[in-house]
Write a protein that holds these residues in place. Structure first.
Motif, short mmCIF file in Angstrom:
data_model
loop_
_atom_site.label_atom_id
_atom_site.label_comp_id
_atom_site.label_asym_id
_atom_site.label_seq_id
_atom_site.Cartn_x
_atom_site.Cartn_y
_atom_site.Cartn_z
N ASP A 60 -2.41 -6.18 -1.89
CA ASP A 60 -3.56 -6.56 -1.06
C ASP A 60 -3.51 -6.03 0.37
N LEU A 61 -2.97 -4.83 0.56
CA LEU A 61 -2.91 -4.26 1.91
C LEU A 61 -4.32 -4.16 2.51
N CYS A 62 -4.42 -4.65 3.73
CA CYS A 62 -5.70 -4.63 4.44
C CYS A 62 -5.44 -4.34 5.91
N ARG A 63 -6.23 -3.45 6.48
CA ARG A 63 -6.09 -3.11 7.90
C ARG A 63 -7.36 -3.49 8.67
N GLN A 64 -7.18 -3.84 9.93
CA GLN A 64 -8.29 -4.05 10.85
C GLN A 64 -7.78 -3.69 12.24
N PRO A 65 -8.65 -3.47 13.20
CA PRO A 65 -8.18 -3.09 14.54
C PRO A 65 -7.18 -4.09 15.10
N GLY A 66 -5.97 -3.59 15.37
CA GLY A 66 -4.93 -4.45 15.94
C GLY A 66 -4.28 -5.38 14.95
N GLY A 67 -4.53 -5.21 13.65
CA GLY A 67 -3.95 -6.13 12.67
C GLY A 67 -3.81 -5.52 11.30
N ALA A 68 -2.98 -6.14 10.47
CA ALA A 68 -2.78 -5.71 9.08
C ALA A 68 -2.35 -6.91 8.25
N TYR A 69 -2.68 -6.85 6.96
CA TYR A 69 -2.32 -7.93 6.03
C TYR A 69 -1.65 -7.33 4.81
N CYS A 70 -0.56 -7.96 4.36
CA CYS A 70 0.09 -7.61 3.09
C CYS A 70 0.56 -8.89 2.42
N ALA A 71 0.70 -8.83 1.11
CA ALA A 71 1.17 -9.98 0.34
C ALA A 71 2.23 -9.55 -0.66
N VAL A 72 3.00 -10.54 -1.10
CA VAL A 72 4.03 -10.35 -2.12
C VAL A 72 3.91 -11.51 -3.10
N GLU A 73 4.13 -11.24 -4.38
CA GLU A 73 4.06 -12.31 -5.38
C GLU A 73 5.42 -12.98 -5.52
N LYS A 74 5.41 -14.31 -5.47
CA LYS A 74 6.64 -15.09 -5.59
C LYS A 74 7.22 -14.97 -6.99
N ASP A 75 8.52 -14.68 -7.06
CA ASP A 75 9.23 -14.61 -8.32
C ASP A 75 10.36 -15.63 -8.27
N ALA A 76 10.21 -16.74 -8.96
CA ALA A 76 11.22 -17.80 -8.96
C ALA A 76 12.23 -17.64 -10.07
#
Length: 372
Positions: A60-76
């Motif tokens: 779910d990489l997402c960029r915006q001015p001055g920011g970025a988002y990424c996620a990781v799926e939990k593996d228990a």
């Protein structure tokens, strides 16, 4: 990418996983690489505090001015963890200076003292905060970036899943905690359960309580209602960790502890067994048979007791020969003796025994004195 680290539990080979804190640190690293290095990371990797390397796909990489988002799926791994498979995300923004870590959607807030973080803070524990900050610092150095970063951890399913955890009991509201001291989830970890009990005991002590009700599970709660004086005391479920919970109560300054439990578990206390799990000891019939013999039970009664499948069946056998009260009359003082010995004079302690079939069976002298 699955973590190929295994532990043997009860003869089974079980796969380890990684904690929510590790996931947050991985997501933070990926977001920093996207924001500061202009990368589009396909995976993130780090070495956990336990020294085990972990890597995971970046989602779910997402960029915006001055920011970025990424996620990781939990593996228990093979642990029974309600957070297995959930996404752990990080929004990362540039800031004038420093590294600031906070919780957003689905991350709980601390409302009671005595936890890892102060009241009002996001429930992101110390080690995950350090892991996140270290990953961000490493990428900042790679990018030769001298500004600051604001990191917001988000758990999209956090509020829903929190209802299935200890968080409501601990005063963590609005979502899950971001936890993990080693970075690794040990499958079916008894230590993790004991750590949760320790957190509850410490929290109640920090709130000023000096009396505590302790029961292994849900059945004990209804019998606690018969002790009005103790209703003002918080309740902690100790599972099978009776001795360890007593140790924690002494350590944190409690003065009175009332234990309430089913005879199937608490009869073991009469033998000095302080971890009541059947894997540790299962001496229920032996203890009841020995005490019955002290009061004149014959070989036939002893044989029936030894062959009984449950403690409720043992009570039925004792009733049939008129020995229930006599046996409880020596069992209860033995329980009190071993509880006092474990507490080491550090607090007043007593126990109440019950049966689902026969109701209240009796209380030790310590329990009676506390409630008078």
């Amino acid at each position: 990418m699955a973590l190929e680290v295994y532990r043997n539990q009860g003869g089974k080979k079980l796969r380890c996983g990684y904690t929510t804190g590790t996931c947050a640190a991985l997501a933070a690293q990926a977001a920093a690489r996207a924001l500061l290095l202009g990368e589009t990371p396909a995976q993130a990797s780090l070495v956990t505090p336990k020294g085990i390397p972990v890597q995971a796909p970046v989602l779910d990489l997402c960029r915006q001015p001055g920011g970025a988002y990424c996620a990781v799926e939990k593996d228990a791994g093979d642990d029974f963890d309600v957070t297995h498979g959930m996404k752990v995300g990080v929004w990362l923004y540039t800031a004038p200076e420093g590294i600031w870590v906070d919780g957003g959607e689905g991350v709980g807030r601390v409302t009671k003292p005595g936890l890892d973080q102060p009241v009002g803070a996001a429930a992101i524990n110390r080690v995950p905060r350090q892991m996140i900050a270290q990953q961000l610092q490493d990428v900042m150095e790679q990018a030769d970036y001298h500004g600051g970063l604001r990191c917001l951890v988000v758990l999209p399913q956090g509020r829903e899943l929190a209802a299935k955890t200890f968080n409501p009991n601990l005063g963590i509201v609005g979502g899950l905690s971001v936890l993990g001291t080693t970075g690794i989830v040990e499958p079916q970890s008894l230590q993790a359960l004991l750590d949760s009990i320790a957190v509850e005991v410490r929290m109640h002590a920090a709130q000023g309580f000096r009396g505590l009700r302790v029961t292994p599970g849900n059945y004990g709660e209804e019998f606690l209602a018969a002790y009005p004086k103790a209703r003002q005391w918080p309740l902690v479920k100790c599972a099978n960790f009776v001795g360890d919970t007593i140790d924690l109560c002494v350590e944190h300054g409690f003065r009175q502890v009332l234990l309430v439990g089913h005879i199937g578990k608490f009869i073991k206390l009469a033998g000095g067994v302080m971890n009541t799990h059947s894997r540790t000891a299962d001496c229920r019939a032996e203890i009841l048979t020995a005490h019955a013999a002290l009061h004149g039970a014959g070989a036939d009664t002893a044989r029936q007791l030894m062959e009984a499948a449950t403690t409720d069946e043992c009570i039925r056998i004792l009733d049939a020969c008129g020995l229930r009260q006599a046996v409880l009359g020596t069992v209860l003082p033995k329980i009190q003796h071993h509880l006092d010995r474990r507490a080491g004079g550090g607090l007043a302690i007593g126990a109440v025994l019950f049966s689902n079939e026969y109701g209240l069976l009796g209380e030790t002298e310590g329990a009676r004195q506390m409630m008078e």
